[in-house]
Design a protein around this motif. Structure first.
Motif, short mmCIF file in Angstrom:
data_model
loop_
_atom_site.label_atom_id
_atom_site.label_comp_id
_atom_site.label_asym_id
_atom_site.label_seq_id
_atom_site.Cartn_x
_atom_site.Cartn_y
_atom_site.Cartn_z
N HIS A 242 22.62 84.67 -64.24
CA HIS A 242 22.49 85.80 -65.14
C HIS A 242 21.31 85.55 -66.07
O HIS A 242 21.13 84.43 -66.56
N LEU A 243 20.49 86.58 -66.33
CA LEU A 243 19.29 86.37 -67.12
C LEU A 243 19.59 86.06 -68.57
O LEU A 243 18.85 85.29 -69.21
N GLN A 244 20.65 86.63 -69.13
CA GLN A 244 20.91 86.46 -70.55
C GLN A 244 22.09 85.54 -70.84
O GLN A 244 22.10 84.86 -71.87
N GLU A 245 23.05 85.50 -69.96
CA GLU A 245 24.25 84.71 -70.19
C GLU A 245 24.20 83.41 -69.40
O GLU A 245 23.62 83.36 -68.31
N LYS A 246 24.80 82.38 -69.92
CA LYS A 246 24.78 81.08 -69.26
C LYS A 246 25.91 81.00 -68.23
O LYS A 246 26.90 80.29 -68.40
N ARG A 247 25.76 81.76 -67.18
CA ARG A 247 26.74 81.72 -66.10
C ARG A 247 26.05 82.05 -64.78
O ARG A 247 24.96 82.63 -64.76
N GLY A 248 26.72 81.69 -63.70
CA GLY A 248 26.15 81.93 -62.38
C GLY A 248 26.97 81.28 -61.30
O GLY A 248 28.07 80.76 -61.54
N PHE A 249 26.43 81.27 -60.09
CA PHE A 249 27.14 80.78 -58.92
C PHE A 249 26.15 80.05 -58.01
O PHE A 249 24.93 80.24 -58.12
N VAL A 250 26.68 79.22 -57.12
CA VAL A 250 25.84 78.49 -56.18
C VAL A 250 26.41 78.68 -54.77
O VAL A 250 27.61 78.54 -54.55
N ILE A 251 25.53 79.04 -53.83
CA ILE A 251 25.91 79.14 -52.42
C ILE A 251 25.38 77.89 -51.73
O ILE A 251 24.18 77.71 -51.59
N GLN A 252 26.28 77.02 -51.30
CA GLN A 252 25.87 75.73 -50.76
C GLN A 252 26.60 75.40 -49.47
O GLN A 252 27.26 74.38 -49.34
N ASN A 253 26.47 76.32 -48.51
CA ASN A 253 27.02 76.04 -47.19
C ASN A 253 26.25 74.90 -46.53
O ASN A 253 25.12 74.57 -46.91
N LYS A 254 26.85 74.33 -45.49
CA LYS A 254 26.15 73.33 -44.69
C LYS A 254 24.88 73.94 -44.11
O LYS A 254 24.85 75.09 -43.72
N GLY A 255 23.81 73.16 -44.05
CA GLY A 255 22.54 73.66 -43.54
C GLY A 255 21.74 74.35 -44.63
O GLY A 255 21.87 74.05 -45.82
N ILE A 256 20.92 75.33 -44.24
CA ILE A 256 20.06 75.98 -45.21
C ILE A 256 20.69 77.27 -45.73
O ILE A 256 21.45 77.95 -45.03
N ASN A 257 20.37 77.59 -46.98
CA ASN A 257 20.79 78.83 -47.64
C ASN A 257 19.55 79.36 -48.36
O ASN A 257 19.19 78.85 -49.42
N ILE A 258 18.90 80.37 -47.79
CA ILE A 258 17.59 80.78 -48.28
C ILE A 258 17.44 82.31 -48.29
O ILE A 258 18.31 83.03 -47.83
N THR A 259 16.32 82.78 -48.81
CA THR A 259 15.85 84.18 -48.83
C THR A 259 16.93 85.19 -49.24
O THR A 259 17.26 86.10 -48.49
N PRO A 260 17.48 85.07 -50.46
CA PRO A 260 18.45 86.07 -50.91
C PRO A 260 17.80 87.42 -51.16
O PRO A 260 16.62 87.51 -51.52
N ALA A 261 18.57 88.50 -50.94
CA ALA A 261 18.09 89.86 -51.19
C ALA A 261 19.28 90.71 -51.61
O ALA A 261 20.23 90.89 -50.83
N TRP A 262 19.25 91.23 -52.83
CA TRP A 262 20.38 91.99 -53.37
C TRP A 262 20.51 93.36 -52.70
O TRP A 262 19.52 94.04 -52.46
N VAL A 263 21.75 93.77 -52.44
CA VAL A 263 22.02 95.12 -51.94
C VAL A 263 21.83 96.09 -53.10
O VAL A 263 22.37 95.88 -54.17
N PRO A 264 21.05 97.16 -52.92
CA PRO A 264 20.80 98.09 -54.02
C PRO A 264 22.09 98.66 -54.61
O PRO A 264 22.97 99.13 -53.88
N GLY A 265 22.21 98.56 -55.93
CA GLY A 265 23.34 99.14 -56.63
C GLY A 265 24.66 98.43 -56.47
O GLY A 265 25.69 98.93 -56.92
#
Length: 444
Positions: A242-265
């Motif tokens: 989150h840009l303003q709040e000190k919170r978030g999540f991590v996606i850490q599956n085995k192997g690579i986890n790359i190129t995220p793209a948000w679904v609009p809305g």
């Protein structure tokens, strides 16, 4: 002509308790299209922005009254829509006359070529900044837009950006870009970290401090979250912050986890994962839980990019033997190949209007250039030429501009151009190299 009209008041409250007061306005849309941003041969409109008048209701130093119109001119000139006229040629000084236009001799402005005119009055009382701003059509001798703003005296830049957004909306029918930010990767600290800057390259600041390789920034459509890939835990994982709040999540599956793209809305994103073997694209919740697999083909599928309505997804695949861009129709599951020219096409980015996809194409010379193709395959059109490597295109929120990285001056830097490839210019210069820009949506 007095434009202090009765009507509703709109209060915009910023994160730091700043308030703007809009107590007069013209209609939201012009009676005619002054600026058609879909026209590739767009002519710059000559506009006069004289120094603003110091109003008698309060006091303000002359430097502030000069800074305000300078900021207005810089913002509007950045869009490529306007030709800012030299104040030395002005035949009239609104600073010494009625800024409402009631005593304005518009022939003095048309005589120097001005088609639009902005006048302003400014004063400060007890630390509160008040500004009255007006936009005129000089040929019609007619006011197009009037606004009054009240804010803290340190919010001059914010006030001018808000007014410039109003000007652009009136003249084009689309929101301006002046409240948008750009994320990019920079090695200024000695490591690849995510940085942010304002739409015009100002106010650059570090967003991540992982002290390792950090890549692929992606904005949520509400502008509140950034997802990116980082090696902070020893391998490529996706971090969601989150840009303003000190919170978030991590996606850490085995192997690579790359190129995220948000679904609009939505608080969902697509990303490339390899925990099942091949690199495929998956749909995930904003917390990283897997919803479903979006691609399931032999080879590598990566770099998802959503259409504005979320109904289609562009992505890169080597299923035909070389990296090419494909489009998946989400409801039907149908997949179509989009690019056929060249042997190496990557980094798709969907235009906000949904009619075009920009991408990076490797030429026979080995250099990369930015191209644009219609989502129906019409084109493509190359936007950069003979300027070394040009990569990672990303559209402005209104679709009028594209930000990209280029090595045309040596180290990779961030540049902008119009959606038609004109007016290419460097956005900012920092130590190290800057790559992988992503233009975010408006501040919320």
């Amino acid at each position: 002509m007095d434009i202090l009209m009765t009507g509703g008041r709109i209060k915009l409250i910023c994160q730091i308790a700043m308030a703007f007061l809009f107590i007069f306005s013209a209609p939201c849309l012009a009676e005619q299209d002054y600026i058609d941003i879909t026209n590739p041969s767009l002519r710059r409109i000559p506009i006069a922005i004289p120094l603003f008048r110091i109003m008698p209701q309060g006091q303000v130093n002359t430097q502030v009254s000069r800074n305000a119109p300078d900021l207005c001119a810089e913002n509007l000139e950045f869009t490529g829509y306007f030709k800012i006229l030299d104040r030395g040629a002005f035949l009239e000084n609104p600073r010494e006359s009625d800024i409402t236009g009631s005593t304005t001799n518009f022939r003095n402005w048309t005589g120097i070529g001005a088609e639009l005119l902005i006048t302003g009055g400014i004063w400060i009382n007890d630390g509160t900044l008040t500004m009255e701003l007006r936009l005129f059509d000089t040929f019609k001798s007619q006011i197009l837009l009037g606004k009054k703003y009240t804010a803290g005296k340190d919010k001059l830049k914010k006030v001018m950006r808000t007014f410039c957004n109003e000007v652009i909306y009136y003249l084009t029918g689309r929101q301006g870009i002046f409240d948008s930010d750009i994320a990019f990767v920079s090695t200024s600290s000695g490591n690849k970290e995510i940085y942010l800057c304002d739409f015009d390259g100002q106010n650059s600041r570090a967003f991540t401090h992982h002290k390792t390789i950090t890549l692929f920034p992606a904005w949520s459509s509400d502008g509140k979250w950034i997802a990116y890939t980082s090696y902070a835990r020893g391998k490529p994982d996706i971090f969601i912050k989150h840009l303003q709040e000190k919170r978030g999540f991590v996606i850490q599956n085995k192997g690579i986890n790359i190129t995220p793209a948000w679904v609009p809305g939505q608080f969902k994103l697509a990303a490339t994962l390899s925990y099942e073997g091949d690199q495929d694209i998956y749909l995930l919740t904003g917390r990283g839980e897997k919803i479903k697999k979006l691609t399931n083909q032999w080879g590598i599928d990566t770099s998802p990019a959503w259409s504005p309505d979320g109904a289609k997804m562009a992505f890169v695949s080597n299923r035909s033997g070389t990296p090419q861009i494909y489009i998946k129709h989400i409801n039907s599951g149908r997949v179509e190949r989009l690019t056929f020219q060249g042997q190496y096409n990557t980094q798709p980015a969907w235009s906000p209007r949904g009619d075009k996809v920009s991408y990076s194409a490797r030429e026979k010379s080995g250099e990369f250039n930015i191209c644009v193709v219609g989502f129906d395959g019409r084109g493509p059109v190359r936007l950069t030429y003979k300027a070394r490597d040009n990569e990672s295109p990303s559209w402005s929120p209104d679709g009028s501009m594209i930000v990209f990285s280029s090595t045309r001056e040596g180290p990779s830097r961030i540049y902008v151009m119009t959606a038609y490839g004109t007016d290419q210019r460097r956005l900012l210069t920092l130590p190290g190299q800057q790559t992988n820009p992503k233009w975010g949506n408006m501040d919320n």
